[in-house]
Each structure stands twice: as C-alpha cells, then as structure tokens.
Design a protein around this motif. Sequence first.
Motif, PDB file in Angstrom:
ATOM      1  N   GLY A 194      -0.044   1.153  -4.639  1.00 44.81           N
ATOM      2  CA  GLY A 194      -1.025   0.258  -4.025  1.00 44.81           C
ATOM      3  C   GLY A 194      -2.199   0.989  -3.400  1.00 44.81           C
ATOM      4  N   GLU A 204       2.605  10.394  -9.972  1.00 45.06           N
ATOM      5  CA  GLU A 204       2.434  10.987  -8.648  1.00 45.06           C
ATOM      6  C   GLU A 204       2.066  12.453  -8.838  1.00 45.06           C
ATOM      7  N   THR A 226       0.846  -1.208   0.000  1.00 49.28           N
ATOM      8  CA  THR A 226       0.000   0.000   0.000  1.00 49.28           C
ATOM      9  C   THR A 226       0.875   1.249   0.000  1.00 49.28           C
ATOM     10  N   GLU A 257       8.932 -12.505  -2.446  1.00 48.34           N
ATOM     11  CA  GLU A 257       8.347 -12.704  -1.115  1.00 48.34           C
ATOM     12  C   GLU A 257       6.810 -12.844  -1.220  1.00 48.34           C
TER      13      GLU A 257
HETATM   14  P1  NAD Z   1       6.320   2.048  -2.454  1.00 50.60           P
HETATM   15  O1  NAD Z   1       7.668   1.745  -1.942  1.00 50.60           O
HETATM   16  O2  NAD Z   1       5.687   3.368  -2.174  1.00 50.60           O
HETATM   17  O3  NAD Z   1       5.291   0.937  -1.971  1.00 50.60           O
HETATM   18  C1  NAD Z   1       5.598  -0.420  -1.878  1.00 50.60           C
HETATM   19  C2  NAD Z   1       4.833  -0.998  -0.693  1.00 50.60           C
HETATM   20  O4  NAD Z   1       4.974  -2.420  -0.683  1.00 50.60           O
HETATM   21  C3  NAD Z   1       5.345  -0.499   0.662  1.00 50.60           C
HETATM   22  O5  NAD Z   1       4.267   0.019   1.417  1.00 50.60           O
HETATM   23  C4  NAD Z   1       5.934  -1.757   1.301  1.00 50.60           C
HETATM   24  O6  NAD Z   1       5.812  -1.773   2.704  1.00 50.60           O
HETATM   25  C5  NAD Z   1       5.087  -2.834   0.655  1.00 50.60           C
HETATM   26  N1  NAD Z   1       5.706  -4.171   0.671  1.00 50.60           N
HETATM   27  C6  NAD Z   1       6.968  -4.518   0.385  1.00 50.60           C
HETATM   28  N2  NAD Z   1       7.132  -5.845   0.479  1.00 50.60           N
HETATM   29  C7  NAD Z   1       5.924  -6.350   0.839  1.00 50.60           C
HETATM   30  C8  NAD Z   1       5.446  -7.647   1.115  1.00 50.60           C
HETATM   31  N3  NAD Z   1       6.245  -8.712   1.003  1.00 50.60           N
HETATM   32  N4  NAD Z   1       4.171  -7.802   1.467  1.00 50.60           N
HETATM   33  C9  NAD Z   1       3.347  -6.745   1.577  1.00 50.60           C
HETATM   34  N5  NAD Z   1       3.734  -5.469   1.330  1.00 50.60           N
HETATM   35  C10 NAD Z   1       5.011  -5.286   0.972  1.00 50.60           C
HETATM   36  O7  NAD Z   1       6.417   1.823  -4.031  1.00 50.60           O
HETATM   37  P2  NAD Z   1       5.481   2.477  -5.166  1.00 50.60           P
HETATM   38  O8  NAD Z   1       5.985   3.820  -5.533  1.00 50.60           O
HETATM   39  O9  NAD Z   1       4.061   2.290  -4.792  1.00 50.60           O
HETATM   40  O10 NAD Z   1       5.828   1.512  -6.390  1.00 50.60           O
HETATM   41  C11 NAD Z   1       5.394   0.178  -6.427  1.00 50.60           C
HETATM   42  C12 NAD Z   1       5.660  -0.392  -7.813  1.00 50.60           C
HETATM   43  O11 NAD Z   1       4.893   0.333  -8.790  1.00 50.60           O
HETATM   44  C13 NAD Z   1       7.116  -0.277  -8.277  1.00 50.60           C
HETATM   45  O12 NAD Z   1       7.426  -1.391  -9.061  1.00 50.60           O
HETATM   46  C14 NAD Z   1       7.109   0.978  -9.123  1.00 50.60           C
HETATM   47  O13 NAD Z   1       8.129   0.972 -10.081  1.00 50.60           O
HETATM   48  C15 NAD Z   1       5.754   0.886  -9.774  1.00 50.60           C
HETATM   49  N6  NAD Z   1       5.189   2.174 -10.200  1.00 50.60           N
HETATM   50  C16 NAD Z   1       5.325   3.265  -9.392  1.00 50.60           C
HETATM   51  C17 NAD Z   1       4.760   4.465  -9.780  1.00 50.60           C
HETATM   52  C18 NAD Z   1       4.911   5.703  -8.926  1.00 50.60           C
HETATM   53  O14 NAD Z   1       4.660   6.798  -9.431  1.00 50.60           O
HETATM   54  N7  NAD Z   1       5.301   5.574  -7.676  1.00 50.60           N
HETATM   55  C19 NAD Z   1       4.028   4.554 -10.979  1.00 50.60           C
HETATM   56  C20 NAD Z   1       3.881   3.418 -11.750  1.00 50.60           C
HETATM   57  C21 NAD Z   1       4.461   2.221 -11.345  1.00 50.60           C
END
Ligand code: NAD
Length: 434
Positions: free
Chosen positions: A12, A155, A8, A101
Amino acid sequence: MKIAVIGTGYVGLVTAAGLAEFGHEVIGADKVADKIRRINQGEVPIFEPGLDKLLAASLKRGNLRFTHDLGQTIQAADVIFVCVGTPPQDDGSADMSQIEEVSRMIAENLNGYKVVVEKSTVPVKTSLWIKRIISLYKKTDQTFDVASNPEFLREGSAVSDFLNPDRIIIGVETERARDYLVKIYDKAKDRVFVTNIDTAELIKHASNSFLALKISYINLISNLCEKTDADVEQVAKGMGLDPRIGGLFLRAGLGYGGSCFPKDIKALVKIGEDLGVNMDLLREADRINFDRIRVYMEKVRKALWILKDKTIAVLGLSFKPETDDIREAPSIRVIKELLTEGALVRLYDPEAAANMKTVFPEDSARVTYCRTPLDATEGAHALLLITEWDEFRTLDWPAIRRLMANPIVVDGRNMFDPQNLRGLGFEYYSIGRA
Ligand code: NAD
C-alpha cells in the motif's frame, strides 16, 4: 481522479507513493492509527530502498496524504485500491477477513460511483464476494465496479518495480472500470494487459507459484548434485543459458520465504483442490521448500555434531536481502532449531534485527543481537550465512578467522567462494557443491 489506497503496508505505501508520482491525487489510509501518525511525522515504517525519497517528494508536492479516517477516504475517492493483507490460514487458504472488512467499509461509505480495485493477492473469484458484500451492506442506490490489478513488486526493489513495471494486469468486467484503470496507468500504457477478472486474479497466483516451483526445482537438483560430483551453480548456469529457461530464480539455497511465495503457492493448491483440480505438482514444490531447513541443519550438525552450548553466528535474518521483512524467513526456523538444541545464537542483519526481536527477544544468555557481522562471529563455533546481503560480500575473513572459536562456515546461499574460504583455513559447507 481521486484515488484511495486502503492499507499502507509494504504494497500500500509503495502503491500510494507510486500513484502520486504518476501525478494522481492520492489518499493513503490504514486502520492502524500509529502507522499513520508515524508516516505523517515523516517516518517510513518499513525499510524499502528509495521509498523515503518517493514519499517525501509526493508529500511535498501535495498530491499525497495519509489518514486514519477510512470512511472519509472512501467517500473522497473515485477509485479505491485495496492493499490489505491476505495472510495464510492453517489449511493453506488465504484469510480474507481484512478484504471483507474493507468491503463493508466501502459499502457504508458508497456516496457515488466507485471502482474498487483488488491489489492484494486474492483467490480467483474473490471479486464476486466483494461485489456481494458491498451490495449487501450499501445504504444507497449508488453503483460500483470491482476490478483486479494484482501487484508484482518485489520487496527490496519495490519502488522501481512499481514505477517501471514489466506488465500491468487489469481485470475488468465493464468498459467504465477499464477506462478508469487504463487512465490511471497512462504513463505505462504500453505495458497494460486487460483481461477478465478471474484471469487477472489467477495470473498473480500462477506467476508466484511458477517462480516458487522454479526455486524448488533447482533445490531438488542441488540434492542430486550433493550425491554426485556435479556443481549446482554450474548446472544452473548451464540451464539458464537456454533462453527458454532463463537464469533467474535458479539459485539453490535455503528456499523461498517471505509474505508471498509460501502463502500464495499454498493458497493456489487450496483453490485448485476446492475446484477438484489435482495440485500435486505445487504441493510437492512446497514440500521440497519446507525440507530445505532440514537439509541445511543436517549440514550444520555434520560440521558440529552436538549443538548444545555451541555459539553460532547467524548472518542475515530478513527473508531476502534489501528488506526488513521477516515473514516466513528461513532464518526463523533455523534459529528455532538451534535454540531447541541448546545453542547460543549471535544474530546480525543490516535492517531486520528490530523485527526479529519480536520473535526472539534479546536474552543475554542465549540470544544476542550484534551491531556488526564481525561482532556476531566473536567466539562462534560456526558461522551460518542465511540471507545474502551485499555487505557480506566484503567480509574481513582473516579477522573473522581470528575471532571465531572454530573456523566453520555453513553457507545457505552459495554466496562465498569455496576455494577462497578453504584457502583462508575455513571448513566450508554450501548447497549442492562438492
Ligand atoms: P502488510 O501486512 O504489510 O500491509 C497490510 C496493511 O493493511 C497493514 O498496514 C494493515 O494495518 C492494513 N489493514 C488491515 N486491515 C485493514 C482495514 N480493514 N482497513 C485499513 N487497513 C487495514 O501486507 P503487504 O505485504 O503490503 O501485502 C498486502 C497484499 O499485497 C497481500 O495480499 C499480499 O499478498 C500482496 N502482495 C504483497 C507483496 C509484497 O512483496 N509484500 C507483493 C505483491 C502482492
């Protein structure tokens, strides 16, 4: 249909709230218990415009909830959106340990047919690894499908991007998985584009790398402008008038940052090179981007000569406006260089200061976080504009002129009007403009 969203973070949370807004029953889960506790107390752990309202509406409607219990979340779901991080490693490749994981967790809790959807940005062929891990660790004969549904939200405008997407890419290898995903996105079915999984995975990396390439291209042109009488703003405008080129992402400045472009272009280079494809074009785009801070710091030194014991106001810390995200923010490298050379920094950002304090803790001697942009400029020998937040468009320049020790502005985003600032008595430097 019950949907689980694992992870999340920036993606997420928006995905969970957005899918609930589409009318689905959604459970969001994260392994960080504190994050879930805060969300359940009505707090939004990130700054994203409109997300608070969207979350509140779904929580009130009752078709969205959040939990720390990943096992139960997986068991309850028909479709699992994997939204965990894929951060960069030293060699440029994506660290896939969070995906692995979650895949093991899904295997251990596979109590019926499920569609496992990669929403995280992953290298092409990742679906094969997810399939292998789930097959290896599952304890039952239950079947599953893996699908790709890359996320394109930005974002700062993530909520409207998710609810009104330009396109929804769905990569599948079975009709059953296709039917599930097409149904989930029924509200935007005119924008659904179905491909095979490798194609969907590659569309995401290819898109981000292309946008990064466009930014580096105009930055390269800005270097050329600085050696001539050309103005990069006008060059970009003139180029963008051609619909084949388009004006978006032709903004010269400090280059791209954030959690996506820098990592995704490096990951695509690594993917290509591992497969024997020459990726020099993207390698060079990333090198040009890395060089932006050197180009910018040269301007700062040109204006101030010696940075030691100079007070520098830094406006804008997040990697772009309208977010509190500082991952790979250009401000970090700029501030590091300023501090290394002995400057004192006065920092201001509307939303990202709390995150930045984890990188540069507040230290009354060298690092000061300020409550307003005006406060940051007090006694400053130069003002550095790093991130173009809208509120900087209406700065009180006469007041800033009175507060600053030297009226010097180094604009890293070409946000201000050179004539206006020079007219007000400022020495003004910008990118690619005479
Ligand atoms: P983030 O780091 O903000 O969020 C990832 C979340 O996953 C964290 O809350 C973390 O605690 C959780 N997490 C990690 N391992 C876990 C597990 N085993 N079980 C449950 N939760 C777990 O990352 P984000 O910015 O949301 O990006 C996520 C993905 O989406 C990445 O691959 C990123 O490249 C992609 N993405 C990001 C964006 C953006 O603008 N941020 C846009 C498009 C795609």
